[in-house]
Design a protein around this motif. Structure first.
Motif, PDB file in Angstrom:
ATOM      1  N   GLY A  20      48.263  54.794  34.813  1.00 63.04           N
ATOM      2  CA  GLY A  20      48.036  53.466  35.379  1.00 63.04           C
ATOM      3  C   GLY A  20      46.890  53.404  36.369  1.00 63.04           C
ATOM      4  O   GLY A  20      46.592  52.341  36.896  1.00 63.04           O
ATOM      5  N   PHE A  21      46.264  54.561  36.626  1.00 57.65           N
ATOM      6  CA  PHE A  21      45.141  54.608  37.560  1.00 57.65           C
ATOM      7  C   PHE A  21      43.952  55.294  36.894  1.00 57.65           C
ATOM      8  O   PHE A  21      44.138  56.215  36.087  1.00 57.65           O
ATOM      9  N   PRO A  22      42.727  54.858  37.233  1.00 55.24           N
ATOM     10  CA  PRO A  22      41.562  55.555  36.673  1.00 55.24           C
ATOM     11  C   PRO A  22      41.480  56.969  37.232  1.00 55.24           C
ATOM     12  O   PRO A  22      41.908  57.233  38.354  1.00 55.24           O
ATOM     13  N   ALA A  23      40.961  57.887  36.431  1.00 53.30           N
ATOM     14  CA  ALA A  23      40.821  59.272  36.870  1.00 53.30           C
ATOM     15  C   ALA A  23      39.901  59.338  38.081  1.00 53.30           C
ATOM     16  O   ALA A  23      38.854  58.676  38.123  1.00 53.30           O
ATOM     17  N   GLN A  24      40.314  60.149  39.055  1.00 53.48           N
ATOM     18  CA  GLN A  24      39.523  60.315  40.272  1.00 53.48           C
ATOM     19  C   GLN A  24      38.946  61.727  40.285  1.00 53.48           C
ATOM     20  O   GLN A  24      39.695  62.708  40.231  1.00 53.48           O
ATOM     21  N   VAL A  25      37.638  61.810  40.358  1.00 55.76           N
ATOM     22  CA  VAL A  25      36.959  63.107  40.320  1.00 55.76           C
ATOM     23  C   VAL A  25      35.962  63.173  41.473  1.00 55.76           C
ATOM     24  O   VAL A  25      35.193  62.236  41.690  1.00 55.76           O
ATOM     25  N   LYS A  26      35.982  64.304  42.207  1.00 56.76           N
ATOM     26  CA  LYS A  26      35.036  64.491  43.290  1.00 56.76           C
ATOM     27  C   LYS A  26      34.766  65.968  43.507  1.00 56.76           C
ATOM     28  O   LYS A  26      35.666  66.803  43.323  1.00 56.76           O
ATOM     29  N   THR A  27      33.533  66.308  43.879  1.00 57.46           N
ATOM     30  CA  THR A  27      33.110  67.698  44.045  1.00 57.46           C
ATOM     31  C   THR A  27      32.915  68.021  45.527  1.00 57.46           C
ATOM     32  O   THR A  27      32.382  67.206  46.279  1.00 57.46           O
ATOM     33  N   PHE A  28      33.352  69.238  45.916  1.00 58.45           N
ATOM     34  CA  PHE A  28      33.282  69.674  47.314  1.00 58.45           C
ATOM     35  C   PHE A  28      32.677  71.067  47.416  1.00 58.45           C
ATOM     36  O   PHE A  28      32.564  71.784  46.415  1.00 58.45           O
ATOM     37  N   SER A  29      32.356  71.441  48.649  1.00 57.80           N
ATOM     38  CA  SER A  29      31.770  72.764  48.874  1.00 57.80           C
ATOM     39  C   SER A  29      32.827  73.863  48.854  1.00 57.80           C
ATOM     40  O   SER A  29      32.540  75.008  48.493  1.00 57.80           O
ATOM     41  N   THR A  30      34.048  73.532  49.266  1.00 60.39           N
ATOM     42  CA  THR A  30      35.120  74.524  49.295  1.00 60.39           C
ATOM     43  C   THR A  30      36.364  73.974  48.616  1.00 60.39           C
ATOM     44  O   THR A  30      36.550  72.757  48.499  1.00 60.39           O
ATOM     45  N   ARG A  31      37.267  74.885  48.197  1.00 59.01           N
ATOM     46  CA  ARG A  31      38.516  74.466  47.575  1.00 59.01           C
ATOM     47  C   ARG A  31      39.415  73.759  48.587  1.00 59.01           C
ATOM     48  O   ARG A  31      40.128  72.809  48.245  1.00 59.01           O
ATOM     49  N   ALA A  32      39.364  74.211  49.839  1.00 60.61           N
ATOM     50  CA  ALA A  32      40.196  73.602  50.872  1.00 60.61           C
ATOM     51  C   ALA A  32      39.860  72.120  51.038  1.00 60.61           C
ATOM     52  O   ALA A  32      40.753  71.276  51.188  1.00 60.61           O
ATOM     53  N   GLU A  33      38.567  71.789  51.027  1.00 63.12           N
ATOM     54  CA  GLU A  33      38.154  70.386  51.134  1.00 63.12           C
ATOM     55  C   GLU A  33      38.619  69.589  49.924  1.00 63.12           C
ATOM     56  O   GLU A  33      39.064  68.441  50.054  1.00 63.12           O
ATOM     57  N   ALA A  34      38.541  70.198  48.735  1.00 67.26           N
ATOM     58  CA  ALA A  34      38.969  69.529  47.510  1.00 67.26           C
ATOM     59  C   ALA A  34      40.469  69.254  47.537  1.00 67.26           C
ATOM     60  O   ALA A  34      40.936  68.170  47.152  1.00 67.26           O
ATOM     61  N   GLU A  35      41.251  70.219  48.020  1.00 61.49           N
ATOM     62  CA  GLU A  35      42.703  70.053  48.085  1.00 61.49           C
ATOM     63  C   GLU A  35      43.080  68.991  49.120  1.00 61.49           C
ATOM     64  O   GLU A  35      44.003  68.188  48.890  1.00 61.49           O
ATOM     65  N   ALA A  36      42.389  68.965  50.246  1.00 58.28           N
ATOM     66  CA  ALA A  36      42.678  67.957  51.273  1.00 58.28           C
ATOM     67  C   ALA A  36      42.401  66.554  50.749  1.00 58.28           C
ATOM     68  O   ALA A  36      43.170  65.619  50.995  1.00 58.28           O
ATOM     69  N   TRP A  37      41.306  66.403  50.032  1.00 58.27           N
ATOM     70  CA  TRP A  37      40.966  65.094  49.455  1.00 58.27           C
ATOM     71  C   TRP A  37      42.011  64.685  48.431  1.00 58.27           C
ATOM     72  O   TRP A  37      42.449  63.526  48.404  1.00 58.27           O
ATOM     73  N   ALA A  38      42.437  65.626  47.583  1.00 55.17           N
ATOM     74  CA  ALA A  38      43.425  65.318  46.545  1.00 55.17           C
ATOM     75  C   ALA A  38      44.751  64.886  47.169  1.00 55.17           C
ATOM     76  O   ALA A  38      45.393  63.946  46.693  1.00 55.17           O
TER      77      ALA A  38
END
Length: 360
Positions: A20-38
């Motif tokens: 029911g939601f469009p896919a959300q994709v974003k790129t980060f410098s570290t995995r920790a930043e990616a996990e926090a955003w998710a």
């Protein structure tokens, strides 16, 4: 659920897929930043407050400015002036960032840099344009989750009210003692120094009617009735039409132009707004130079305020102050086109000596 994958040696990409939601994709410098955003995005989805930022993150400020210029600025009365502001913003480092990446701190830093070399009013105009770009993007371009970075920063305080009045004295006789010399009408001095054929009529019309420069330049013969002594302005700065009464001097100024062209249709003055200002500024400089030369020959000290710090727009101030001696406030607003009487008062600058004469 969010998924993460490494892209190259230095980047991590986060991807969130929810029904029911469009896919959300974003790129980060570290995995920790990616996990926090998710975690943040998933929490917003669970709480029902999620708004997609994909388009705001995919659109650069430069691209937004170009779209704004095409769809919004082009239809404004001040399109030419606003276009120059857009050019300034496109030349900044912020223009390469996405809209979502433009922070209030970045705009505040740029504001402070500009204030070192520009007037507060100039910086405020630039901030206003950027703010409107973000407002339009959020309200009309489907970027509902976009924050306006200009809303959170301090705005420069502008104090640019003008009180400059024009000297209207008659010049002194050539043999008058230096202690009794009168400098003469500044407008007449300026017009005597101009090389323009139409500037005298434009200046006289401005100082007799309080019309804006743009209103005079766009005036058409079809809207001028010299018998009734009325000029109709179908479209003005504030969006309303109005009729301007013409004094005998204003009628004479218009008749002088019509006698030269021999036409009763089309534009009264075939000239651009900026050309009028440039011609006025050149004539002012020539008039000041002539005055200084006269003082030098006569061995007199020149008046530092005479034929200096004068702008074409000051003619509207002067006209408003003169008309205020004739018309009550409610009639004056109809002539000048001011909707707000507080703004009108910025244009009314009576001389103290004139007010003193009205006292018993």
């Amino acid at each position: 659920m969010a998924s993460f994958r490494k892209r190259g040696e230095l980047q991590w990409q986060a991807r969130i897929n929810r029904k029911g939601f469009p896919a959300q994709v974003k790129t980060f410098s570290t995995r920790a930043e990616a996990e926090a955003w998710a975690r943040q995005v998933e929490s917003e989805i669970d709480r029902g407050v999620f708004v997609s930022r994909v388009e705001a993150e995919a659109t650069s400020l430069s691209e937004a400015l170009e779209r704004y210029e095409r769809e919004i600025s082009a239809f404004k009365k001040g399109a030419v002036q606003e276009r120059s502001v857009i050019v300034v913003w496109k030349g900044t480092d912020l223009a390469r960032r996405s809209l979502a990446a433009v922070r209030s701190a970045d705009v505040a830093k740029l504001r402070d840099e500009w204030l070192k070399t520009h007037k507060s009013a100039t910086v405020l105009r630039r901030l206003a344009v950027l703010s409107h770009v973000f407002t339009i993007a959020r309200k009309e371009w489907g970027m509902e989750g976009l924050l306006n970075p200009v809303e959170l920063i301090r705005k420069p305080q502008v104090s640019n009210a003008r009180t400059r009045r024009i000297s209207t004295q008659a010049p002194s006789p050539a043999d008058a003692p230096s202690t009794e010399r009168r400098l003469g009408d500044e407008v007449e001095r300026i017009l005597a120094a101009t090389g323009s054929d139409i500037l005298p009529a434009i200046v006289r019309l401005s100082i007799e009617t309080a019309m804006r420069r743009g209103e005079i330049v766009s005036l058409r013969w079809e809207h001028v009735d010299l018998k009734r002594r009325v000029a109709h302005l179908p479209s003005t700065k504030n969006g309303n039409s109005r009729d301007v009464p013409l004094s005998s001097k204003a009628v004479a100024a218009l008749e002088s132009v019509r006698s030269d062209t021999g036409t009763a249709v089309g534009k009264v003055f075939d000239v651009r707004e900026d050309t009028v200002t440039q011609a006025f500024d050149r004539a002012l400089k020539r008039a000041r130079a002539i005055y200084l030369d006269e003082c030098k020959r006569a061995g007199e000290e020149p008046d530092g305020r005479y034929l200096t710090d004068l702008r074409f727009h000051d003619l509207r101030h002067e006209a408003t102050s003169r008309l205020a001696d004739i018309f009550p406030l409610h009639e004056l607003t109809k002539i000048t086109g001011h909707k707000d009487t507080r703004m009108l008062m910025r244009y009314y600058h009576p001389r103290a000596e004139d007010l003193a004469k009205k006292l018993a």
